[in-house]
Scaffold this motif. Structure first.
Motif, mmCIF file in Angstrom:
data_model
loop_
_atom_site.group_PDB
_atom_site.id
_atom_site.type_symbol
_atom_site.label_atom_id
_atom_site.label_comp_id
_atom_site.label_asym_id
_atom_site.label_seq_id
_atom_site.Cartn_x
_atom_site.Cartn_y
_atom_site.Cartn_z
ATOM 1 N N UNK A 1 0.817 -1.197 0.000
ATOM 2 C CA UNK A 1 0.000 0.000 0.000
ATOM 3 C C UNK A 1 0.863 1.264 0.000
ATOM 4 N N UNK A 2 1.940 1.246 0.797
ATOM 5 C CA UNK A 2 2.833 2.407 0.848
ATOM 6 C C UNK A 2 3.496 2.649 -0.503
ATOM 7 N N UNK A 3 3.856 1.578 -1.197
ATOM 8 C CA UNK A 3 4.480 1.709 -2.501
ATOM 9 C C UNK A 3 3.540 2.401 -3.485
ATOM 10 N N UNK A 4 2.278 2.001 -3.494
ATOM 11 C CA UNK A 4 1.301 2.634 -4.393
ATOM 12 C C UNK A 4 1.095 4.100 -4.036
ATOM 13 N N UNK A 5 1.067 4.411 -2.763
ATOM 14 C CA UNK A 5 0.917 5.795 -2.322
ATOM 15 C C UNK A 5 2.115 6.638 -2.755
ATOM 16 N N UNK A 6 3.314 6.111 -2.595
ATOM 17 C CA UNK A 6 4.511 6.835 -3.026
ATOM 18 C C UNK A 6 4.532 7.040 -4.538
ATOM 19 N N UNK A 7 4.163 6.024 -5.277
ATOM 20 C CA UNK A 7 4.128 6.161 -6.745
ATOM 21 C C UNK A 7 3.088 7.187 -7.192
ATOM 22 N N UNK A 8 1.928 7.170 -6.544
ATOM 23 C CA UNK A 8 0.891 8.140 -6.894
ATOM 24 C C UNK A 8 1.346 9.554 -6.548
ATOM 25 N N UNK B 1 10.650 19.792 -5.531
ATOM 26 C CA UNK B 1 10.948 19.291 -4.191
ATOM 27 C C UNK B 1 10.162 18.029 -3.857
ATOM 28 N N UNK B 2 8.889 18.023 -4.205
ATOM 29 C CA UNK B 2 8.056 16.853 -3.930
ATOM 30 C C UNK B 2 8.491 15.654 -4.774
ATOM 31 N N UNK B 3 8.900 15.917 -6.003
ATOM 32 C CA UNK B 3 9.378 14.835 -6.863
ATOM 33 C C UNK B 3 10.625 14.192 -6.271
ATOM 34 N N UNK B 4 11.536 15.014 -5.818
ATOM 35 C CA UNK B 4 12.752 14.476 -5.207
ATOM 36 C C UNK B 4 12.431 13.735 -3.913
ATOM 37 N N UNK B 5 11.560 14.311 -3.078
ATOM 38 C CA UNK B 5 11.218 13.661 -1.800
ATOM 39 C C UNK B 5 10.563 12.299 -2.038
ATOM 40 N N UNK B 6 9.623 12.251 -2.964
ATOM 41 C CA UNK B 6 8.973 10.969 -3.279
ATOM 42 C C UNK B 6 9.968 9.992 -3.896
ATOM 43 N N UNK B 7 10.875 10.509 -4.714
ATOM 44 C CA UNK B 7 11.896 9.657 -5.303
ATOM 45 C C UNK B 7 12.803 9.037 -4.254
ATOM 46 N N UNK B 8 13.216 9.846 -3.282
ATOM 47 C CA UNK B 8 14.042 9.302 -2.202
ATOM 48 C C UNK B 8 13.252 8.273 -1.391
ATOM 49 N N UNK B 9 11.974 8.525 -1.193
ATOM 50 C CA UNK B 9 11.135 7.555 -0.493
ATOM 51 C C UNK B 9 11.025 6.245 -1.259
ATOM 52 N N UNK B 10 10.847 6.329 -2.557
ATOM 53 C CA UNK B 10 10.762 5.122 -3.381
ATOM 54 C C UNK B 10 12.083 4.359 -3.399
ATOM 55 N N UNK B 11 13.189 5.090 -3.473
ATOM 56 C CA UNK B 11 14.500 4.438 -3.466
ATOM 57 C C UNK B 11 14.698 3.687 -2.155
ATOM 58 N N UNK B 12 14.330 4.305 -1.053
ATOM 59 C CA UNK B 12 14.480 3.649 0.250
ATOM 60 C C UNK B 12 13.549 2.447 0.366
ATOM 61 N N UNK B 13 12.301 2.610 -0.087
ATOM 62 C CA UNK B 13 11.329 1.524 0.031
ATOM 63 C C UNK B 13 11.713 0.329 -0.838
ATOM 64 N N UNK B 14 12.188 0.618 -2.046
ATOM 65 C CA UNK B 14 12.533 -0.452 -2.977
ATOM 66 C C UNK B 14 13.972 -0.942 -2.787
ATOM 67 N N UNK B 15 14.688 -0.348 -1.871
ATOM 68 C CA UNK B 15 16.069 -0.734 -1.558
ATOM 69 C C UNK B 15 16.962 -0.669 -2.793
ATOM 70 N N UNK B 16 16.843 0.423 -3.541
ATOM 71 C CA UNK B 16 17.666 0.664 -4.726
ATOM 72 C C UNK B 16 18.940 1.399 -4.317
ATOM 73 N N UNK B 17 20.043 1.174 -5.002
ATOM 74 C CA UNK B 17 21.252 1.947 -4.706
ATOM 75 C C UNK B 17 21.086 3.400 -5.195
ATOM 76 N N UNK B 18 21.343 4.341 -4.321
ATOM 77 C CA UNK B 18 21.160 5.760 -4.642
ATOM 78 C C UNK B 18 22.132 6.239 -5.717
ATOM 79 N N UNK B 19 23.224 5.542 -5.909
ATOM 80 C CA UNK B 19 24.216 5.936 -6.900
ATOM 81 C C UNK B 19 24.021 5.245 -8.250
ATOM 82 N N UNK B 20 22.826 4.736 -8.502
ATOM 83 C CA UNK B 20 22.517 4.150 -9.813
ATOM 84 C C UNK B 20 22.558 5.248 -10.865
ATOM 85 N N UNK B 21 22.962 4.876 -12.066
ATOM 86 C CA UNK B 21 23.117 5.868 -13.138
ATOM 87 C C UNK B 21 21.791 6.532 -13.477
ATOM 88 N N UNK B 22 20.682 5.802 -13.432
ATOM 89 C CA UNK B 22 19.396 6.389 -13.779
ATOM 90 C C UNK B 22 18.939 7.369 -12.700
#
Length: 115
Positions: free
Chosen positions: A1-8, A46-67
């Protein structure tokens, strides 16, 4: 549910950023363009970056990925072009619009296709 909320929330913030960017480039009056830039593009960024950081943390992605780094650099560049365009009369034009919008489209492509 949190993932869908972050994506939305990320989708809404990207739409706000695009709306603010276009609104900062189209109106004739500098005051109107500044209102779009400061009221929509900045908070959308700002909101795009904040949600992006939230998604990266939730999905356990490396923050230094090229994309992720590419998207951050391109979106920051786009915001700087928007702020340049609304900083003084006479700075908007087709070149400025392209420099503001094309990096956002490329950022969106990086978010969707994640190379």
């Amino acid at each position: 549910m949190l993932l869908l909320l972050l994506r939305f929330a990320k989708l809404l913030s990207v739409v706000t950023l695009f709306t603010g960017t276009v609104g900062a480039l189209l109106p004739r009056d500098l005051g109107d363009r500044r209102r779009f830039a400061y009221a929509l593009a900045g908070p959308g960024f700002g909101a795009t970056w904040a949600c992006g950081f939230g998604l990266v943390a939730y999905e356990d992605q490396p923050l230094l990925s090229i994309w992720i780094l590419g998207g951050m650099a391109l979106s920051m560049f786009s915001l700087q072009v928007v702020l340049f365009a609304v900083g003084k009369e006479g700075r908007r034009g087709p070149g400025t619009a392209a420099l503001a919008l094309l990096p956002l489209v490329a950022t969106l492509a990086l978010m969707v296709w994640r190379p």
